[in-house]
Design a protein around this motif. Structure first.
Motif, PDB file in Angstrom:
ATOM      1  N   LEU A   1       0.842  -1.191   0.000  1.00 33.22           N
ATOM      2  CA  LEU A   1       0.000   0.000   0.000  1.00 33.22           C
ATOM      3  C   LEU A   1       0.883   1.249   0.000  1.00 33.22           C
ATOM      4  N   GLN A   2       0.364   2.339  -0.526  1.00 27.39           N
ATOM      5  CA  GLN A   2       1.160   3.550  -0.686  1.00 27.39           C
ATOM      6  C   GLN A   2       1.083   4.503   0.507  1.00 27.39           C
ATOM      7  N   HIS A   3       0.548   4.043   1.600  1.00 31.37           N
ATOM      8  CA  HIS A   3       0.365   4.925   2.758  1.00 31.37           C
ATOM      9  C   HIS A   3       1.692   5.268   3.433  1.00 31.37           C
ATOM     10  N   GLU A   4       1.765   6.487   3.919  1.00 31.57           N
ATOM     11  CA  GLU A   4       3.006   7.004   4.502  1.00 31.57           C
ATOM     12  C   GLU A   4       3.263   6.449   5.896  1.00 31.57           C
ATOM     13  N   ASN A   5       2.195   6.115   6.612  1.00 38.54           N
ATOM     14  CA  ASN A   5       2.332   5.624   7.982  1.00 38.54           C
ATOM     15  C   ASN A   5       1.636   4.277   8.127  1.00 38.54           C
ATOM     16  N   ILE A   6       2.426   3.213   8.321  1.00 42.14           N
ATOM     17  CA  ILE A   6       1.890   1.872   8.514  1.00 42.14           C
ATOM     18  C   ILE A   6       2.518   1.265   9.765  1.00 42.14           C
ATOM     19  N   THR A   7       1.661   0.816  10.659  1.00 40.74           N
ATOM     20  CA  THR A   7       2.106   0.197  11.907  1.00 40.74           C
ATOM     21  C   THR A   7       1.445  -1.173  12.032  1.00 40.74           C
ATOM     22  N   PHE A   8       2.180  -2.144  12.547  1.00 39.78           N
ATOM     23  CA  PHE A   8       1.629  -3.472  12.819  1.00 39.78           C
ATOM     24  C   PHE A   8       1.503  -3.656  14.331  1.00 39.78           C
ATOM     25  N   GLY A   9       0.494  -4.412  14.725  1.00 46.79           N
ATOM     26  CA  GLY A   9       0.300  -4.676  16.137  1.00 46.79           C
ATOM     27  C   GLY A   9       0.154  -6.158  16.417  1.00 46.79           C
ATOM     28  N   SER A  10       0.517  -6.541  17.625  1.00 46.28           N
ATOM     29  CA  SER A  10       0.374  -7.918  18.089  1.00 46.28           C
ATOM     30  C   SER A  10      -0.436  -7.899  19.379  1.00 46.28           C
ATOM     31  N   VAL A  11      -1.639  -8.425  19.312  1.00 45.32           N
ATOM     32  CA  VAL A  11      -2.559  -8.393  20.458  1.00 45.32           C
ATOM     33  C   VAL A  11      -2.189  -9.494  21.441  1.00 45.32           C
TER      34      VAL A  11
ATOM     35  N   GLY B   1      -2.978  -8.187  29.124  1.00 42.39           N
ATOM     36  CA  GLY B   1      -1.793  -8.313  28.287  1.00 42.39           C
ATOM     37  C   GLY B   1      -1.564  -7.029  27.526  1.00 42.39           C
ATOM     38  N   VAL B   2      -0.376  -6.884  26.987  1.00 46.83           N
ATOM     39  CA  VAL B   2      -0.021  -5.648  26.300  1.00 46.83           C
ATOM     40  C   VAL B   2      -0.433  -5.719  24.828  1.00 46.83           C
ATOM     41  N   LEU B   3      -0.504  -4.549  24.209  1.00 47.56           N
ATOM     42  CA  LEU B   3      -0.625  -4.445  22.760  1.00 47.56           C
ATOM     43  C   LEU B   3       0.750  -4.046  22.250  1.00 47.56           C
ATOM     44  N   LYS B   4       1.433  -4.969  21.582  1.00 48.13           N
ATOM     45  CA  LYS B   4       2.754  -4.675  21.034  1.00 48.13           C
ATOM     46  C   LYS B   4       2.587  -3.982  19.687  1.00 48.13           C
ATOM     47  N   LEU B   5       3.383  -2.938  19.466  1.00 47.06           N
ATOM     48  CA  LEU B   5       3.313  -2.171  18.228  1.00 47.06           C
ATOM     49  C   LEU B   5       4.703  -2.039  17.623  1.00 47.06           C
ATOM     50  N   ALA B   6       4.767  -2.105  16.294  1.00 48.45           N
ATOM     51  CA  ALA B   6       6.030  -1.903  15.588  1.00 48.45           C
ATOM     52  C   ALA B   6       5.744  -1.076  14.339  1.00 48.45           C
ATOM     53  N   ILE B   7       6.484   0.003  14.185  1.00 45.68           N
ATOM     54  CA  ILE B   7       6.296   0.902  13.044  1.00 45.68           C
ATOM     55  C   ILE B   7       7.034   0.332  11.833  1.00 45.68           C
ATOM     56  N   ALA B   8       6.288   0.066  10.768  1.00 45.80           N
ATOM     57  CA  ALA B   8       6.909  -0.434   9.538  1.00 45.80           C
ATOM     58  C   ALA B   8       7.319   0.719   8.630  1.00 45.80           C
ATOM     59  N   ARG B   9       6.561   1.812   8.694  1.00 47.72           N
ATOM     60  CA  ARG B   9       6.845   2.962   7.849  1.00 47.72           C
ATOM     61  C   ARG B   9       6.187   4.199   8.451  1.00 47.72           C
ATOM     62  N   GLY B  10       6.927   5.310   8.478  1.00 45.77           N
ATOM     63  CA  GLY B  10       6.342   6.557   8.936  1.00 45.77           C
ATOM     64  C   GLY B  10       6.717   6.925  10.358  1.00 45.77           C
ATOM     65  N   ASP B  11       5.866   7.724  10.996  1.00 40.65           N
ATOM     66  CA  ASP B  11       6.170   8.287  12.312  1.00 40.65           C
ATOM     67  C   ASP B  11       5.463   7.531  13.431  1.00 40.65           C
TER      68      ASP B  11
ATOM     69  N   ASP C   1      11.161  -4.340  15.504  1.00 40.44           N
ATOM     70  CA  ASP C   1      11.115  -5.109  14.265  1.00 40.44           C
ATOM     71  C   ASP C   1       9.719  -5.690  14.075  1.00 40.44           C
ATOM     72  N   ALA C   2       8.977  -5.161  13.095  1.00 37.36           N
ATOM     73  CA  ALA C   2       7.595  -5.594  12.881  1.00 37.36           C
ATOM     74  C   ALA C   2       7.518  -7.066  12.493  1.00 37.36           C
ATOM     75  N   GLU C   3       8.389  -7.500  11.581  1.00 31.99           N
ATOM     76  CA  GLU C   3       8.342  -8.887  11.130  1.00 31.99           C
ATOM     77  C   GLU C   3       8.663  -9.851  12.263  1.00 31.99           C
ATOM     78  N   GLN C   4       9.652  -9.527  13.076  1.00 27.62           N
ATOM     79  CA  GLN C   4      10.011 -10.387  14.196  1.00 27.62           C
ATOM     80  C   GLN C   4       8.884 -10.440  15.222  1.00 27.62           C
ATOM     81  N   MET C   5       8.250  -9.295  15.469  1.00 31.24           N
ATOM     82  CA  MET C   5       7.131  -9.242  16.411  1.00 31.24           C
ATOM     83  C   MET C   5       5.986 -10.137  15.956  1.00 31.24           C
ATOM     84  N   LEU C   6       5.631 -10.055  14.674  1.00 32.05           N
ATOM     85  CA  LEU C   6       4.536 -10.859  14.144  1.00 32.05           C
ATOM     86  C   LEU C   6       4.903 -12.346  14.125  1.00 32.05           C
ATOM     87  N   PHE C   7       6.175 -12.638  13.838  1.00 32.90           N
ATOM     88  CA  PHE C   7       6.617 -14.028  13.842  1.00 32.90           C
ATOM     89  C   PHE C   7       6.524 -14.621  15.251  1.00 32.90           C
TER      90      PHE C   7
END
Length: 300
Positions: free
Chosen positions: A114-124, A142-152, A174-180
């Motif tokens: 996607l062309q969006h400037e700000n993309i964040t992934f989360g792990s519930v 439990g916590v909500l883990k967040l990792a910024i893939a792109r943007g602020d 690291d978004a990929e490591q968090m999701l893995f």
């Protein structure tokens, strides 16, 4: 006040909407079905707390994805439903920040296209179970883990601002490591509970289920030794004990005859193992059994 749109009115979507509304944000839930949107607009969202208390929050809802300027979008649909909303997301202005809260890894590549400037992934990491169309049960802290893939850090700062005892945010690098790591954690619980048709606690209290859990753990740690410090067996045991009365998301899907998240959770871990030349035969068997169950349409 930031307008927040939550796409998806399942357990995670409703629980997130309740937390955000409680913290004073203007929340709109985007549902697939207009009737559910009507009920949420009329009744709000009721959250049942872990201690048995209940609170109701006023939340707007709609079945149309129409985003106002300056809004933030949180996508909580499961992986399969995500496929149908990519075209709508692609039409949003590129400056609209997006947060994705899906299990597994399968969605990551397409999201980043996607062309969006700000993309964040989360792990519930907290427990959520949907009740009726306007209610949700908070099943575990439990916590909500967040990792910024792109943007602020706009999305992270927004959620970190929520100062509730039952909601906390943890920033990961690291978004990929968090999701893995979340997919790996799900692999210890979801396949076995879904196939054996047991609650989480039975994985440690049933002798035979516990044997399978230990065997699966040893196999995955041998395949991915770099994460063993992150996942000592005691942490898996403690999770099963802490959520002993919980129904895993995969078992809940099986009970309701919904499509299982086999590919995005189990399949993703198997594929990652193959890429590094590792075999995970026990997980492969569970994967095949899940697909067989799903194909047969068998449920409880």
């Amino acid at each position: 006040m930031t307008r927040i749109y939550i796409i998806g009115a399942g357990a995670v979507g409703l629980l997130m909407a309740s937390f955000l509304s409680e913290s004073g944000h203007a929340v709109t839930v985007v549902t697939r079905r207009p009737k559910q949107a009507e009920k949420i607009n009329m009744l709000g969202i009721t959250r049942y707390e872990i201690n048995g208390d209940q609170k109701t929050f006023e939340v707007q809802a709609t079945s149309k994805l129409e985003i106002t300027d300056g809004a933030i979008v949180i996508v909580t649909t499961k992986y399969d439903a995500l496929q149908s909303i990519y075209p709508s997301l692609a039409k949003l202005r590129p400056d609209v920040p997006l947060l994705f809260l899906q299990n597994g890894l399968a969605h990551m590549e397409k999201v980043l296209a996607l062309q969006h400037e700000n993309i964040t992934f989360g792990s519930v990491q907290f427990g959520a179970q949907k009740g009726e169309e306007t209610s949700v049960y908070h099943r575990g802290l439990g916590v909500l883990k967040l990792a910024i893939a792109r943007g602020d850090k706009r999305v992270v700062q927004l959620l970190d601002f929520i100062k509730l005892e039952s909601f906390s945010v943890q920033l990961e690098n690291d978004a990929e490591q968090m999701l893995f790591e979340k997919a790996l954690l799900n692999c210890f619980i979801n396949p076995l509970t879904a196939l054996l048709e047991v609650k989480n606690g039975q994985l440690i209290h049933n002798e035979h289920a516990f044997y399978l859990l230990q065997k699966l753990y040893k196999e995955l740690m041998a395949a991915f030794p770099s994460v063993e410090q992150t996942f000592p067996f005691q942490s898996v045991y403690d999770l099963c004990e802490r959520t002993a009365n919980n129904t895993s998301s995969m078992l809940a899907d099986r009970q309701k005859n919904r499509k299982l998240e086999t590919e995005t959770i189990v399949g993703a871990v198997i594929n990652k193992a193959k890429k590094i030349g590792q075999e995970v035969p026990t997980l492969q068997v569970l994967y095949s059994l899940l697909l067989a169950v799903e194909e047969s349409g068998e449920k409880m």
